[in-house]
Design a protein around this motif. Structure first.
Motif, PDB file in Angstrom:
ATOM      1  N   ILE A   1      48.131  17.447   0.367  1.00  0.00           N
ATOM      2  CA  ILE A   1      48.336  18.787   1.038  1.00  0.00           C
ATOM      3  C   ILE A   1      49.707  19.317  -0.106  1.00  0.00           C
ATOM      4  CG2 ILE A   1      47.311  19.033   2.988  1.00  0.00           C
ATOM      5  CD1 ILE A   1      49.705  18.207   4.471  1.00  0.00           C
ATOM      6  N   GLU A   2      49.665  20.363  -0.170  1.00  0.00           N
ATOM      7  CA  GLU A   2      51.061  20.757  -1.348  1.00  0.00           C
ATOM      8  C   GLU A   2      51.648  20.437   0.252  1.00  0.00           C
ATOM      9  OE1 GLU A   2      52.700  22.396  -5.043  1.00  0.00           O
ATOM     10  OE2 GLU A   2      50.779  22.099  -4.530  1.00  0.00           O
ATOM     11  N   VAL A   3      53.374  20.363   0.028  1.00  0.00           N
ATOM     12  CA  VAL A   3      54.540  21.207   0.774  1.00  0.00           C
ATOM     13  C   VAL A   3      55.697  20.796   0.203  1.00  0.00           C
ATOM     14  CG1 VAL A   3      52.912  19.921   2.877  1.00  0.00           C
ATOM     15  CG2 VAL A   3      55.312  18.646   1.590  1.00  0.00           C
ATOM     16  N   ASP A   4      56.722  22.259   0.848  1.00  0.00           N
ATOM     17  CA  ASP A   4      57.932  23.226   0.159  1.00  0.00           C
ATOM     18  C   ASP A   4      58.752  21.450  -0.053  1.00  0.00           C
ATOM     19  OD1 ASP A   4      56.351  25.092  -0.572  1.00  0.00           O
ATOM     20  OD2 ASP A   4      56.745  26.126   1.110  1.00  0.00           O
ATOM     21  N   GLU A   5      58.198  21.108   1.124  1.00  0.00           N
ATOM     22  CA  GLU A   5      59.694  19.824   0.818  1.00  0.00           C
ATOM     23  C   GLU A   5      60.046  19.010   0.280  1.00  0.00           C
ATOM     24  OE1 GLU A   5      59.282  20.904   4.699  1.00  0.00           O
ATOM     25  OE2 GLU A   5      57.816  20.283   3.709  1.00  0.00           O
ATOM     26  N   ASP A   6      61.557  18.364  -0.388  1.00  0.00           N
ATOM     27  CA  ASP A   6      61.859  17.281  -1.115  1.00  0.00           C
ATOM     28  C   ASP A   6      61.166  16.473  -0.945  1.00  0.00           C
ATOM     29  OD1 ASP A   6      63.895  16.025  -3.222  1.00  0.00           O
ATOM     30  OD2 ASP A   6      65.083  16.432  -2.321  1.00  0.00           O
TER      31      ASP A   6
ATOM     32  N   ALA B   1      55.980  19.211  -2.935  1.00  0.00           N
ATOM     33  CA  ALA B   1      55.808  17.220  -2.565  1.00  0.00           C
ATOM     34  C   ALA B   1      54.328  17.663  -2.719  1.00  0.00           C
ATOM     35  CB  ALA B   1      56.461  16.764  -1.757  1.00  0.00           C
ATOM     36  N   LEU B   2      53.201  16.984  -3.811  1.00  0.00           N
ATOM     37  CA  LEU B   2      52.152  16.889  -2.703  1.00  0.00           C
ATOM     38  C   LEU B   2      52.090  15.379  -2.349  1.00  0.00           C
ATOM     39  CD1 LEU B   2      49.812  17.026  -6.643  1.00  0.00           C
ATOM     40  CD2 LEU B   2      49.887  17.911  -4.599  1.00  0.00           C
ATOM     41  N   CYS B   3      51.397  15.695  -1.049  1.00  0.00           N
ATOM     42  CA  CYS B   3      51.745  13.925  -0.127  1.00  0.00           C
ATOM     43  C   CYS B   3      49.932  13.824  -0.028  1.00  0.00           C
ATOM     44  CB  CYS B   3      51.891  14.026   1.428  1.00  0.00           C
ATOM     45  SG  CYS B   3      54.280  14.745   1.599  1.00  0.00           S
ATOM     46  N   ARG B   4      49.631  12.573   0.345  1.00  0.00           N
ATOM     47  CA  ARG B   4      48.529  12.131  -0.390  1.00  0.00           C
ATOM     48  C   ARG B   4      48.124  11.388   1.220  1.00  0.00           C
ATOM     49  NH1 ARG B   4      42.847  11.248  -1.935  1.00  0.00           N
ATOM     50  NH2 ARG B   4      42.171   9.041  -2.171  1.00  0.00           N
ATOM     51  N   CYS B   5      47.434  12.037   2.195  1.00  0.00           N
ATOM     52  CA  CYS B   5      46.946  10.685   3.470  1.00  0.00           C
ATOM     53  C   CYS B   5      45.230  10.784   3.692  1.00  0.00           C
ATOM     54  CB  CYS B   5      47.224  11.907   4.529  1.00  0.00           C
ATOM     55  SG  CYS B   5      48.544  13.246   4.068  1.00  0.00           S
ATOM     56  N   ALA B   6      45.766   9.018   3.633  1.00  0.00           N
ATOM     57  CA  ALA B   6      44.925   8.000   3.952  1.00  0.00           C
ATOM     58  C   ALA B   6      43.810   7.556   5.314  1.00  0.00           C
ATOM     59  CB  ALA B   6      43.997   6.881   2.586  1.00  0.00           C
ATOM     60  N   THR B   7      43.174   7.556   5.681  1.00  0.00           N
ATOM     61  CA  THR B   7      42.631   6.542   6.798  1.00  0.00           C
ATOM     62  C   THR B   7      41.951   6.132   6.496  1.00  0.00           C
ATOM     63  OG1 THR B   7      41.141   8.105   7.513  1.00  0.00           O
ATOM     64  CG2 THR B   7      43.724   8.605   8.709  1.00  0.00           C
ATOM     65  N   ASN B   8      41.663   4.430   7.481  1.00  0.00           N
ATOM     66  CA  ASN B   8      40.512   3.697   7.512  1.00  0.00           C
ATOM     67  C   ASN B   8      38.775   4.606   8.033  1.00  0.00           C
ATOM     68  OD1 ASN B   8      41.878   1.846   6.552  1.00  0.00           O
ATOM     69  ND2 ASN B   8      41.956   1.129   8.608  1.00  0.00           N
TER      70      ASN B   8
ATOM     71  N   ASP C   1      52.633  14.765   9.698  1.00  0.00           N
ATOM     72  CA  ASP C   1      52.293  15.255  10.649  1.00  0.00           C
ATOM     73  C   ASP C   1      51.417  16.419  10.447  1.00  0.00           C
ATOM     74  OD1 ASP C   1      54.030  14.543  11.919  1.00  0.00           O
ATOM     75  OD2 ASP C   1      55.734  15.391  11.765  1.00  0.00           O
ATOM     76  N   ARG C   2      51.913  17.450   9.118  1.00  0.00           N
ATOM     77  CA  ARG C   2      50.570  18.121   8.269  1.00  0.00           C
ATOM     78  C   ARG C   2      49.240  17.420   8.470  1.00  0.00           C
ATOM     79  NH1 ARG C   2      54.331  21.860   5.143  1.00  0.00           N
ATOM     80  NH2 ARG C   2      56.210  21.945   6.766  1.00  0.00           N
ATOM     81  N   CYS C   3      49.171  16.635   8.038  1.00  0.00           N
ATOM     82  CA  CYS C   3      47.848  15.444   7.431  1.00  0.00           C
ATOM     83  C   CYS C   3      47.109  15.365   8.791  1.00  0.00           C
ATOM     84  CB  CYS C   3      47.532  14.771   6.174  1.00  0.00           C
ATOM     85  SG  CYS C   3      48.295  14.789   4.789  1.00  0.00           S
ATOM     86  N   ALA C   4      47.711  14.956   9.766  1.00  0.00           N
ATOM     87  CA  ALA C   4      46.862  15.138  11.163  1.00  0.00           C
ATOM     88  C   ALA C   4      46.838  16.200  11.808  1.00  0.00           C
ATOM     89  CB  ALA C   4      48.140  13.858  12.015  1.00  0.00           C
TER      90      ALA C   4
END
Length: 156
Positions: free
Chosen positions: A31-36, A17-24, A48-51
């Protein structure tokens, strides 16, 4: 100070999965993670990984691909999408960033600048062809600033 974080994850080409993390306040990172990507827990893993403090892997190879190019008689823009290995919350991740070059004809050379760079600067490309200017500029961008992979984390 209270900040809001949003995380969204989509399937990646690599099967995770590609996870996009955005904050104000602190911008965004991908980031790219191996999870489903269809598992609801994946967003929590991504969060958790972005933080976590993201550290680029020393000597980790950067990979970039051209994603856009627009040329006109006296100017051009080009964009690259890049990724590089990193460690977040003790886990191996792949961080993603984009940067763009813009060039404008300035006499007999093109004056170019790289956007999305931590400390980008103007530089000249000696050509009278806008496509050649942007093609060369996007290659030179890493020499004229650092690719920003996440807030406060820059290429070595």
């Amino acid at each position: 100070v209270h900040d809001t974080a949003l995380v969204s994850c989509v399937p990646s080409d690599a099967g995770g999965a590609l996870c996009r993390c955005a904050t104000n306040f602190f911008g965004s990172a991908t980031i790219e993670v191996d999870e489903d990507p269809t598992d609801s827990a994946t967003c929590q893993v991504g969060f958790d990984r972005c933080a976590a403090s993201i550290e680029l892997v020393p000597g980790g190879d950067e990979s970039c691909e051209l994603i856009s190019m627009a040329t006109y008689p006296e100017n051009c823009t080009a964009g690259l999408s890049c990724s590089r290995p990193a460690i977040a919350a003790g886990e191996d991740v792949l961080v993603h960033a984009s940067h763009f070059a813009q060039c404008q004809l300035d006499g007999d050379v093109y004056a170019c600048h790289c956007k999305g760079m931590a400390d980008g600067e103007f530089f000249h490309v000696e050509t009278l062809d806008s496509e050649a200017a942007c093609t060369e500029a996007i290659v030179q961008c890493p020499d004229h600033g650092s690719v920003s992979y996440s807030p406060g984390i820059y290429q070595d």
